[in-house]
Design a protein around this motif. Structure first.
Motif, PDB file in Angstrom:
ATOM      1  N   LEU A   1      11.673  -2.598  -4.801  1.00 21.03           N
ATOM      2  CA  LEU A   1      10.911  -1.134  -4.671  1.00 21.03           C
ATOM      3  C   LEU A   1      11.486  -0.339  -5.953  1.00 21.03           C
ATOM      4  CD1 LEU A   1       9.964  -1.080  -1.091  1.00 21.03           C
ATOM      5  CD2 LEU A   1       8.446  -1.816  -2.933  1.00 21.03           C
ATOM      6  N   GLY A   2      12.793  -0.225  -5.863  1.00 17.13           N
ATOM      7  CA  GLY A   2      13.392   0.778  -6.844  1.00 17.13           C
ATOM      8  C   GLY A   2      13.328   0.472  -8.295  1.00 17.13           C
ATOM      9  N   LEU A   3      13.206  -0.878  -8.596  1.00 18.46           N
ATOM     10  CA  LEU A   3      12.924  -1.195 -10.104  1.00 18.46           C
ATOM     11  C   LEU A   3      11.555  -0.809 -10.292  1.00 18.46           C
ATOM     12  CD1 LEU A   3      15.344  -4.544 -10.393  1.00 18.46           C
ATOM     13  CD2 LEU A   3      15.620  -2.229 -11.484  1.00 18.46           C
ATOM     14  N   ALA A   4      10.657  -1.359  -9.502  1.00 19.53           N
ATOM     15  CA  ALA A   4       9.311  -1.185 -10.040  1.00 19.53           C
ATOM     16  C   ALA A   4       8.876   0.490  -9.780  1.00 19.53           C
ATOM     17  CB  ALA A   4       8.256  -1.624  -8.757  1.00 19.53           C
ATOM     18  N   LEU A   5       9.557   1.252  -8.897  1.00 16.82           N
ATOM     19  CA  LEU A   5       9.387   2.704  -8.864  1.00 16.82           C
ATOM     20  C   LEU A   5       9.859   3.427 -10.021  1.00 16.82           C
ATOM     21  CD1 LEU A   5       8.218   5.218  -7.485  1.00 16.82           C
ATOM     22  CD2 LEU A   5      10.329   5.373  -6.374  1.00 16.82           C
ATOM     23  N   THR A   6      10.897   2.824 -10.665  1.00 14.18           N
ATOM     24  CA  THR A   6      11.513   3.248 -12.047  1.00 14.18           C
ATOM     25  C   THR A   6      10.785   3.069 -13.237  1.00 14.18           C
ATOM     26  OG1 THR A   6      13.707   2.916 -11.067  1.00 14.18           O
ATOM     27  CG2 THR A   6      13.509   3.207 -13.506  1.00 14.18           C
ATOM     28  N   GLU A   7      10.037   1.764 -13.161  1.00 13.44           N
ATOM     29  CA  GLU A   7       9.030   1.773 -13.995  1.00 13.44           C
ATOM     30  C   GLU A   7       7.772   2.514 -14.141  1.00 13.44           C
ATOM     31  OE1 GLU A   7       5.311  -0.055 -15.573  1.00 13.44           O
ATOM     32  OE2 GLU A   7       5.934  -0.161 -13.538  1.00 13.44           O
ATOM     33  N   ARG A   8       7.187   2.824 -12.665  1.00  9.90           N
ATOM     34  CA  ARG A   8       6.051   3.487 -12.843  1.00  9.90           C
ATOM     35  C   ARG A   8       6.354   5.210 -12.963  1.00  9.90           C
ATOM     36  NH1 ARG A   8       1.646   2.751 -13.770  1.00  9.90           N
ATOM     37  NH2 ARG A   8       3.045   1.274 -15.112  1.00  9.90           N
TER      38      ARG A   8
ATOM     39  N   ALA B   1      13.104  -5.755 -17.242  1.00  9.95           N
ATOM     40  CA  ALA B   1      13.682  -6.903 -17.550  1.00  9.95           C
ATOM     41  C   ALA B   1      14.646  -7.105 -16.170  1.00  9.95           C
ATOM     42  CB  ALA B   1      14.531  -6.660 -18.615  1.00  9.95           C
ATOM     43  N   ALA B   2      14.997  -6.127 -15.727  1.00  9.90           N
ATOM     44  CA  ALA B   2      15.894  -6.037 -14.570  1.00  9.90           C
ATOM     45  C   ALA B   2      15.052  -6.997 -13.346  1.00  9.90           C
ATOM     46  CB  ALA B   2      16.418  -5.114 -14.153  1.00  9.90           C
ATOM     47  N   LEU B   3      13.694  -6.475 -13.286  1.00 11.06           N
ATOM     48  CA  LEU B   3      12.990  -6.890 -11.955  1.00 11.06           C
ATOM     49  C   LEU B   3      12.793  -8.520 -12.469  1.00 11.06           C
ATOM     50  CD1 LEU B   3      11.197  -6.454  -9.595  1.00 11.06           C
ATOM     51  CD2 LEU B   3       9.321  -5.592 -10.989  1.00 11.06           C
ATOM     52  N   ALA B   4      12.446  -8.752 -13.738  1.00 10.03           N
ATOM     53  CA  ALA B   4      12.033 -10.143 -14.064  1.00 10.03           C
ATOM     54  C   ALA B   4      13.439 -10.941 -13.385  1.00 10.03           C
ATOM     55  CB  ALA B   4      11.721 -10.225 -15.454  1.00 10.03           C
TER      56      ALA B   4
ATOM     57  N   GLY C   1       0.913  -1.165   0.169  1.00 13.76           N
ATOM     58  CA  GLY C   1       0.089   0.162  -0.225  1.00 13.76           C
ATOM     59  C   GLY C   1       0.815   1.323  -0.010  1.00 13.76           C
ATOM     60  N   ALA C   2       1.901   1.305   0.802  1.00 11.02           N
ATOM     61  CA  ALA C   2       2.763   2.563   0.947  1.00 11.02           C
ATOM     62  C   ALA C   2       3.523   2.687  -0.301  1.00 11.02           C
ATOM     63  CB  ALA C   2       3.861   2.211   2.005  1.00 11.02           C
ATOM     64  N   PHE C   3       3.776   1.454  -1.129  1.00 10.48           N
ATOM     65  CA  PHE C   3       4.658   1.789  -2.535  1.00 10.48           C
ATOM     66  C   PHE C   3       3.708   2.392  -3.487  1.00 10.48           C
ATOM     67  CE2 PHE C   3       5.077   0.105  -6.735  1.00 10.48           C
ATOM     68  CZ  PHE C   3       6.235   0.632  -7.128  1.00 10.48           C
ATOM     69  N   ALA C   4       2.239   1.767  -3.808  1.00  7.19           N
ATOM     70  CA  ALA C   4       1.307   2.302  -4.662  1.00  7.19           C
ATOM     71  C   ALA C   4       0.901   3.799  -4.362  1.00  7.19           C
ATOM     72  CB  ALA C   4      -0.002   1.547  -4.284  1.00  7.19           C
ATOM     73  N   SER C   5       0.817   4.197  -2.936  1.00 12.79           N
ATOM     74  CA  SER C   5       0.763   5.698  -2.606  1.00 12.79           C
ATOM     75  C   SER C   5       1.787   6.341  -3.259  1.00 12.79           C
ATOM     76  CB  SER C   5       0.380   5.755  -1.151  1.00 12.79           C
ATOM     77  OG  SER C   5      -0.732   4.987  -0.728  1.00 12.79           O
ATOM     78  N   THR C   6       2.990   5.916  -2.841  1.00 17.26           N
ATOM     79  CA  THR C   6       4.373   6.848  -3.116  1.00 17.26           C
ATOM     80  C   THR C   6       4.594   6.718  -4.623  1.00 17.26           C
ATOM     81  OG1 THR C   6       5.506   5.958  -1.242  1.00 17.26           O
ATOM     82  CG2 THR C   6       6.758   6.706  -3.149  1.00 17.26           C
ATOM     83  N   ALA C   7       4.034   5.829  -5.174  1.00 15.44           N
ATOM     84  CA  ALA C   7       4.246   5.791  -6.873  1.00 15.44           C
ATOM     85  C   ALA C   7       3.117   6.820  -7.639  1.00 15.44           C
ATOM     86  CB  ALA C   7       4.138   4.561  -7.326  1.00 15.44           C
ATOM     87  N   ALA C   8       1.911   6.782  -6.978  1.00 15.05           N
ATOM     88  CA  ALA C   8       0.785   7.736  -7.363  1.00 15.05           C
ATOM     89  C   ALA C   8       1.205   9.397  -7.151  1.00 15.05           C
ATOM     90  CB  ALA C   8      -0.468   7.230  -6.659  1.00 15.05           C
ATOM     91  N   VAL C   9       1.714   9.413  -5.834  1.00 14.14           N
ATOM     92  CA  VAL C   9       2.241  10.798  -5.626  1.00 14.14           C
ATOM     93  C   VAL C   9       3.226  11.132  -6.591  1.00 14.14           C
ATOM     94  CG1 VAL C   9       3.201  12.397  -4.189  1.00 14.14           C
ATOM     95  CG2 VAL C   9       1.175  10.838  -3.211  1.00 14.14           C
TER      96      VAL C   9
END
Length: 455
Positions: free
Chosen positions: A126-133, A110-113, A68-76
């Motif tokens: 979290l870093g790779l997912a945030l980069t993608e977002r 690709a790096a996350l995979a 949940g915290a990640f989703a909120s951070t990515a949205a903001v």
């Protein structure tokens, strides 16, 4: 639309017109089809990986609070980044921003995979997912101005409906695809998403039409003054003026209506979505809840496929007003819904009607914003919709706790009723049929103000 016979009431079939000073689109139907394909493929991958990333975090032993915290951070972060990326996109670097963002997102996925093949630390995931977002946000912000360059004005409703259909198709098929792939192996959904981003980059490069106008020199927004002092902070002031230009253009009557509608629609749809999850998930289980939401997504896809035809037949103003009042019917049904079947039918009706609104107001927004402000205007509209949707989970939880699913549906109905009254009044002025000899088609701005709000 050129070549289409006028209707008996004298209102032309085309819902929008080219504002004065706008260049004709340089693209073709082939480019529009490529844009549809890229949008659908990109959405499919994003929906697939977006569903399973929280599952990945839980599978690795992290709690729901982390997801949940990640989703909120990515949205903001996305809301803050969108307007910043929109400036260089509008200045003549749209294709470059779209391509670079898609490539970087592909590399991050690709790096996350690859990381999922082992036991990666949480910070790496979290870093790779945030980069993608963030890359996805940059791509979307730059892509908002591409449709006006690739589709002719009289073909805009069809082009807008095609994008909407692709979004809905991805919404229906993406989560199912992600769940199946995740069941086979952790890395597969993210590998597929990396491939779809690579396809998006190649598709963007394959567009033959001119995505960018002539490079726009940096200049302050209308109504601002150039700095008269030293030049040290001049670039910062100029960039701030460019950001403010996106807010200035939304002062036009057309874009004010679009901002209001997109914010309310996003909030209402998200509120009903979370209400369905809270109400049905508690009593009927996840499979039934997923079936209801999948059915509503399919209804949205069906609505997208016929929305352009409805708008052409009825005209922009009549389509918008009729769709607004029609939305009250399923909300009333949801207020007394006692089981998943009535929820499925009523929520599907909401999702089937909304594409008509999207086609009318999305088309009007594209043609009302000046070509060199497309991405910035889109960023403002997206920020309003995202902010409204962000409040939906908490509101849904409070309303369900207070009065059950009926309370949430009644609240949505009350908001939509007020919006319907406002739309009927504002639509008559903003989307009214043209006067004889006006030269505008229905749906063009009907006031003496320019799109940017200046006389």
């Amino acid at each position: 639309m050129s070549g289409s016979p006028p209707r008996a009431d004298g209102e032309p079939p085309s819902p929008v017109a080219v504002p004065h000073g706008r260049e004709p689109a340089a693209g073709s139907r082939r480019d529009t089809a490529v844009l549809w394909f890229v949008n659908a493929v990109d959405g499919l991958g994003s929906q697939a990986s977006g569903l399973v990333f929280p599952l990945l975090l839980l599978d690795l032993g992290n709690g729901p609070g982390t997801a949940g915290a990640f989703a909120s951070t990515a949205a903001v972060a996305g809301v803050l980044l969108g307007p910043l990326v929109a400036v260089p996109a509008d200045r003549g670097h749209r294709r470059a921003v779209m391509t670079a963002s898609a490539v970087l997102a592909a590399l991050a996925m690709a790096a996350l995979a690859v990381a999922c093949l082992g036991h990666p630390p949480l910070w790496a995931l979290l870093g790779l997912a945030l980069t993608e977002r963030l890359c996805a946000t940059a791509y979307e912000a730059a892509a908002r101005g591409s449709l006006s360059r690739l589709a002719a004005a009289d073909d805009m409703p069809r082009a807008m409906a095609g994008l909407q259909a692709g979004d809905q198709a991805a919404l229906v098929a993406g989560p199912a695809l992600g769940g199946v792939l995740f069941g086979v192996s952790r890395f597969l959904p993210f590998a597929v998403d990396a491939v779809t981003y690579a396809v998006a980059a190649l598709g963007t490069r394959a567009l033959r039409g001119r995505l960018d106008g002539p490079a726009v020199s940096a200049r302050p927004a209308a109504g601002t003054q150039r700095p008269s002092g030293g030049t040290g902070d001049a670039p910062r002031r100029v960039f701030t003026g460019e950001l403010r230009a996106g807010l200035v253009v939304v002062r036009s009557p057309v874009l004010r209506l679009v901002l209001l509608w997109s914010s309310v629609a996003s909030g209402v749809l998200a509120l009903l979505f979370y209400t369905a999850v809270f109400v049905l998930g508690d009593g009927s289980g996840g499979a039934v809840t997923g079936g209801v939401l999948a059915t509503s997504g399919a209804a949205g896809l069906a609505g997208s496929l016929v929305a352009a035809r409805v708008v052409r037949r009825l005209g922009a103003r009549r389509s918008l007003v009729a769709a607004t009042w029609l939305l009250l019917v399923p909300c009333a049904a949801l207020s007394v819904a006692g089981g998943p079947w009535l929820w499925a039918v009523s929520f599907s009706a909401v999702c089937a009607v909304l594409p008509v609104v999207t086609v009318v107001l999305g088309t009007a927004a594209v043609l009302a914003a000046p070509p060199d402000l497309q991405s910035r205007a889109g960023a403002v509209l997206a920020a309003g919709a995202t902010s409204a949707a962000a409040l939906a989970p908490a509101c849904a939880a409070a309303l369900v706790h207070w009065g059950g699913g009926g309370a949430a549906a009644l609240a949505c109905g009350a908001v939509l009723a007020v919006l319907a009254v406002h739309t009927q009044r504002a639509g008559a002025a903003v989307l009214r049929p043209p006067a004889p000899g006006d030269g505008r088609a229905a749906g063009a701005p009907a006031t003496g103000a320019a799109p940017g709000g200046q006389p």
